[in-house]
Design a protein around this motif. Structure first.
Motif, PDB file in Angstrom:
ATOM      1  N   UNK A   1      -9.074   6.220   5.641  1.00 43.10           N
ATOM      2  CA  UNK A   1      -8.437   4.958   4.875  1.00 43.10           C
ATOM      3  C   UNK A   1      -8.743   5.097   3.379  1.00 43.10           C
ATOM      4  N   UNK A   2      -7.688   4.867   2.775  1.00 41.31           N
ATOM      5  CA  UNK A   2      -7.743   5.077   1.105  1.00 41.31           C
ATOM      6  C   UNK A   2      -7.486   3.696   0.600  1.00 41.31           C
TER       7      UNK A   2
ATOM      8  N   UNK B   1      -1.000   1.404  -4.522  1.00 37.23           N
ATOM      9  CA  UNK B   1       0.619   1.428  -4.236  1.00 37.23           C
ATOM     10  C   UNK B   1       1.237   2.356  -3.082  1.00 37.23           C
ATOM     11  N   UNK B   2      -0.007   2.861  -2.372  1.00 37.18           N
ATOM     12  CA  UNK B   2       0.313   3.331  -1.057  1.00 37.18           C
ATOM     13  C   UNK B   2       1.513   4.634  -1.079  1.00 37.18           C
ATOM     14  N   UNK B   3       1.189   5.346  -2.235  1.00 32.99           N
ATOM     15  CA  UNK B   3       2.051   6.678  -2.515  1.00 32.99           C
ATOM     16  C   UNK B   3       1.244   8.008  -1.880  1.00 32.99           C
ATOM     17  N   UNK B   4       0.080   7.784  -1.340  1.00 31.69           N
ATOM     18  CA  UNK B   4      -0.658   8.745  -0.861  1.00 31.69           C
ATOM     19  C   UNK B   4      -1.346   9.375  -1.840  1.00 31.69           C
ATOM     20  N   UNK B   5      -1.540   9.225  -3.247  1.00 31.34           N
ATOM     21  CA  UNK B   5      -2.355   9.501  -4.189  1.00 31.34           C
ATOM     22  C   UNK B   5      -3.182   8.577  -4.859  1.00 31.34           C
ATOM     23  N   UNK B   6      -4.279   8.807  -5.209  1.00 27.26           N
ATOM     24  CA  UNK B   6      -5.052   8.099  -6.178  1.00 27.26           C
ATOM     25  C   UNK B   6      -4.779   8.410  -7.634  1.00 27.26           C
ATOM     26  N   UNK B   7      -4.252   7.670  -8.282  1.00 24.37           N
ATOM     27  CA  UNK B   7      -4.005   8.177  -9.924  1.00 24.37           C
ATOM     28  C   UNK B   7      -3.930   6.867 -10.652  1.00 24.37           C
ATOM     29  N   UNK B   8      -3.695   7.137 -12.081  1.00 17.67           N
ATOM     30  CA  UNK B   8      -3.333   5.865 -13.125  1.00 17.67           C
ATOM     31  C   UNK B   8      -2.716   4.859 -12.392  1.00 17.67           C
ATOM     32  N   UNK B   9      -1.508   5.334 -11.824  1.00 18.24           N
ATOM     33  CA  UNK B   9      -0.634   3.994 -11.498  1.00 18.24           C
ATOM     34  C   UNK B   9      -1.375   3.159 -10.617  1.00 18.24           C
ATOM     35  N   UNK B  10      -2.262   3.629  -9.693  1.00 22.52           N
ATOM     36  CA  UNK B  10      -2.858   2.683  -9.110  1.00 22.52           C
ATOM     37  C   UNK B  10      -3.845   1.516  -9.654  1.00 22.52           C
TER      38      UNK B  10
ATOM     39  N   UNK C   1      -2.301 -12.420  -3.654  1.00 21.68           N
ATOM     40  CA  UNK C   1      -3.420 -12.141  -2.934  1.00 21.68           C
ATOM     41  C   UNK C   1      -3.221 -10.381  -2.793  1.00 21.68           C
ATOM     42  N   UNK C   2      -2.685  -9.907  -3.606  1.00 21.89           N
ATOM     43  CA  UNK C   2      -2.561  -8.340  -3.375  1.00 21.89           C
ATOM     44  C   UNK C   2      -3.846  -7.862  -3.645  1.00 21.89           C
ATOM     45  N   UNK C   3      -4.620  -8.161  -4.635  1.00 19.22           N
ATOM     46  CA  UNK C   3      -6.019  -7.709  -4.975  1.00 19.22           C
ATOM     47  C   UNK C   3      -7.371  -8.043  -3.878  1.00 19.22           C
ATOM     48  N   UNK C   4      -6.814  -8.701  -2.998  1.00 24.90           N
ATOM     49  CA  UNK C   4      -7.889  -9.298  -2.017  1.00 24.90           C
ATOM     50  C   UNK C   4      -8.428  -8.397  -1.169  1.00 24.90           C
ATOM     51  N   UNK C   5      -8.988  -7.340  -1.664  1.00 21.87           N
ATOM     52  CA  UNK C   5      -9.560  -6.282  -0.770  1.00 21.87           C
ATOM     53  C   UNK C   5     -10.576  -6.510   0.137  1.00 21.87           C
ATOM     54  N   UNK C   6     -11.225  -7.583  -0.453  1.00 17.30           N
ATOM     55  CA  UNK C   6     -12.440  -7.869   0.597  1.00 17.30           C
ATOM     56  C   UNK C   6     -11.929  -8.978   1.814  1.00 17.30           C
TER      57      UNK C   6
ATOM     58  N   UNK D   1      13.751   2.488  14.194  1.00 20.48           N
ATOM     59  CA  UNK D   1      13.348   3.661  13.789  1.00 20.48           C
ATOM     60  C   UNK D   1      13.112   3.862  12.073  1.00 20.48           C
ATOM     61  N   UNK D   2      13.464   2.809  11.475  1.00 19.27           N
ATOM     62  CA  UNK D   2      13.497   2.718   9.997  1.00 19.27           C
ATOM     63  C   UNK D   2      12.208   3.113   9.608  1.00 19.27           C
ATOM     64  N   UNK D   3      11.883   3.714   8.601  1.00 17.09           N
ATOM     65  CA  UNK D   3      10.506   4.131   7.761  1.00 17.09           C
ATOM     66  C   UNK D   3       9.743   2.904   7.602  1.00 17.09           C
ATOM     67  N   UNK D   4       8.600   2.743   7.967  1.00 17.16           N
ATOM     68  CA  UNK D   4       7.460   1.619   7.352  1.00 17.16           C
ATOM     69  C   UNK D   4       7.118   1.830   5.919  1.00 17.16           C
ATOM     70  N   UNK D   5       6.809   1.024   5.041  1.00 14.83           N
ATOM     71  CA  UNK D   5       6.405   1.015   3.761  1.00 14.83           C
ATOM     72  C   UNK D   5       4.968   1.692   3.684  1.00 14.83           C
ATOM     73  N   UNK D   6       4.873   2.752   2.981  1.00 16.15           N
ATOM     74  CA  UNK D   6       3.696   3.463   2.897  1.00 16.15           C
ATOM     75  C   UNK D   6       3.593   4.960   4.004  1.00 16.15           C
TER      76      UNK D   6
END
Ligand code: ARG
Ligand code: ZN
Length: 476
Positions: free
Chosen positions: A419-420, A425-434, A448-453, A326-331
């Motif tokens: 899909x965003x 950082x998966x906080x549900x908004x797109x802003x400077x911190x992203x 590998x964090x930036x490997x979006x492709x 039941x624990x919350x998933x990240x994001x």
């Protein structure tokens, strides 16, 4: 190009008639098919563990895997067992009065002459589905490629397709992949037709529906219609209500629940069984079964899976991760944003009411496919429990094929649109911190964090994908 234009403007009716030929064999009930004369399906509201134990003793065919959020459980039982329930004062309502009558009616309906029937007027057997995949390949050259993932326990091919437009992706690598697999559970036939219906609609509307075009231009769909071929064949030849695969596990026991056989959460909590005869038997070890192995291997082999739906029936639910706890998933905020939009879009397009939530809306299930996809690949992943809510259960009349297909079409379109990729950082908004987080991770080029492709390296192509999404500054 000319060829492709002809193909996609071909009328849906013509395409479906073409496909219909693949299914010309009449549906006659094989002699050895299990019968369920007089059996009923009841929805029981157990008063406690004693009622649950009584049910387990009485029935070898639970239609749910545990109490739902309301505490209710569905079971197929005989008339005599029904009398026993009454005798013990167990509270229940009858969902299906006569299981065999429902099966007979379903078969009679599917036995109607085929000549004028379209593909989505009826269910197709294993060969029929395989032929339909070939029909799509032939009808949409350049858009559909047949793939073979490997073989089942009994040696049947687990086939699928890659579906995307010939438009090249940003950066020139393989497009981000969305995986839709159906029929881990053999009796959930509606999941197969819904998966194929969704695929067909996206392909046939490529030139007329901007959303379909955008999806196929930007993403690749990987469609696996029959994840459990042996179980599926068995439901056509021996027992319409079989769930697991067909592994021989003992002298009289058969089958592992493929959706309890994945490694993330395997065997944890109460969400699976260690008993060979159970319908949720998890198998001797994670990925003990070829059916789960080949799907896992395929997903590990593609550059980047960004979303996944595991199709099941019935109950009309969209279940987010986690299944095993039941624990919350990240994001969670992003997951809720996408999942609730999927639910709302189905209601708005087909009118069907689906409930979205975590395991608290059903029951814990451990070792499931979505937990592995989310936990290992980090992709958005849900279980979709399709129609209905229990009136027909697994034996859904053919009149549900198109409406339920539209439920899934709507879910898939909305999921992909929402899909965003810039919400780093998966906080549900797109802003400077992203932007800052992405830039910092990008600069080091080490993780590998930036490997979006998803090609295994962080490079310019990833920056291009991020920047294109970031530019919009909103989660869609
Ligand atoms: N009906 C599905 C099964 O039994 C549900 C799996 C996902 N369940 C969950 N609680 N997330 O396999
Ligand atoms: Zn299922």
């Amino acid at each position: 190009m000319q060829k492709f234009l002809t193909a996609v403007t071909m009328s849906a009716a013509a395409l479906l008639l073409l496909a219909g030929n693949a299914l010309a064999a009449p549906n006659t009930q094989p002699a050895e098919m299990a019968r369920f004369d007089g059996d009923v399906v009841v929805r029981v509201q157990p008063r406690g563990d004693a009622d649950l134990r009584l049910l387990e003793q009485l029935s070898d065919d639970p239609w749910t895997c545990g109490p739902s959020a309301t505490g209710a459980v569905d079971y197929r039982i005989s008339r005599e067992q029904l009398a026993t329930l009454t005798l013990h004062g167990v509270p229940f309502s009858v969902l299906i009065e006569d299981v065999q009558a429902l099966l007979d009616a379903d078969l009679a309906e599917r036995n109607q002459p085929f000549e004028n029937r379209a593909y989505f007027d009826t269910y197709a057997d294993y060969t029929g589905v395989s032929n339909y995949v070939n029909t799509l390949v032939a009808t949409y050259p350049g858009f559909v490629a047949r793939i073979s993932l490997g073989n089942s326990v009994e040696g049947r091919e687990i086939f699928g397709m890659r579906v995307t437009s010939p438009v090249p992706p940003i950066g020139g690598v393989r497009k981000p992949v969305v995986v839709l697999n159906s029929l881990q559970h053999a009796r959930e036939w509606i999941t197969v037709t819904s998966n194929l219906y969704t695929t067909t609609e996206l392909l046939s509307k490529y030139n007329t529906d901007a959303a379909a075009k955008s999806i196929l231009d930007q993403y690749e769909l990987v469609i696996i219609p029959i994840t459990n071929p042996d179980g599926y064949v068995y439901t056509w030849t021996n027992n319409r209500l079989w769930r697991k695969n067909r592994r021989v596990t003992g002298t009289s026991t058969r089958g592992i629940d493929l959706n309890r056989n994945w490694s993330v959460g395997w065997g944890l909590s109460s969400g699976s069984s260690g008993s060979l005869s159970s319908d949720t038997y998890r198998g001797p070890s994670p990925f003990s079964e070829p059916e789960t192995q080949v799907l896992r291997n395929y997903m590990l082999g593609v550059p980047k899976v960004v979303a996944h739906i595991d199709l099941h029936s019935y109950s009309q639910l969209i279940l987010r991760t986690w299944g095993y706890q039941y624990a919350d998933p990240i994001g969670l905020a992003s997951i809720n944003r996408i999942g609730s939009a999927m639910r709302d879009s189905v209601a708005a397009t087909t009118g069907a009411a689906y409930t979205f939530g975590g395991s608290e809306i059903l029951y814990l299930a451990s070792g499931t496919a979505p937990d592995w996809v989310f936990g290992t690949l980090g992709a958005f992943s849900v279980t979709a429990e399709l129609r209905d809510t229990g009136t027909n259960g697994f034996v859904l009349p053919t009149s549900f094929i198109v409406p339920t297909g539209n439920d899934v079409l709507s879910m898939v379109k909305t999921m992909i649109q929402k899909l965003c990729r810039a919400d780093f950082n998966k906080d549900n908004v797109v802003d400077d911190s992203d932007f800052v987080n992405f830039a910092v991770a990008y600069e080091t080029l080490t993780t590998n964090a930036c490997d979006l492709t998803g090609d295994g390296i962080t490079d310019d192509a990833d920056f291009v994908v991020f920047a294109a999404a970031y530019e919009q500054l909103i989660c869609p």
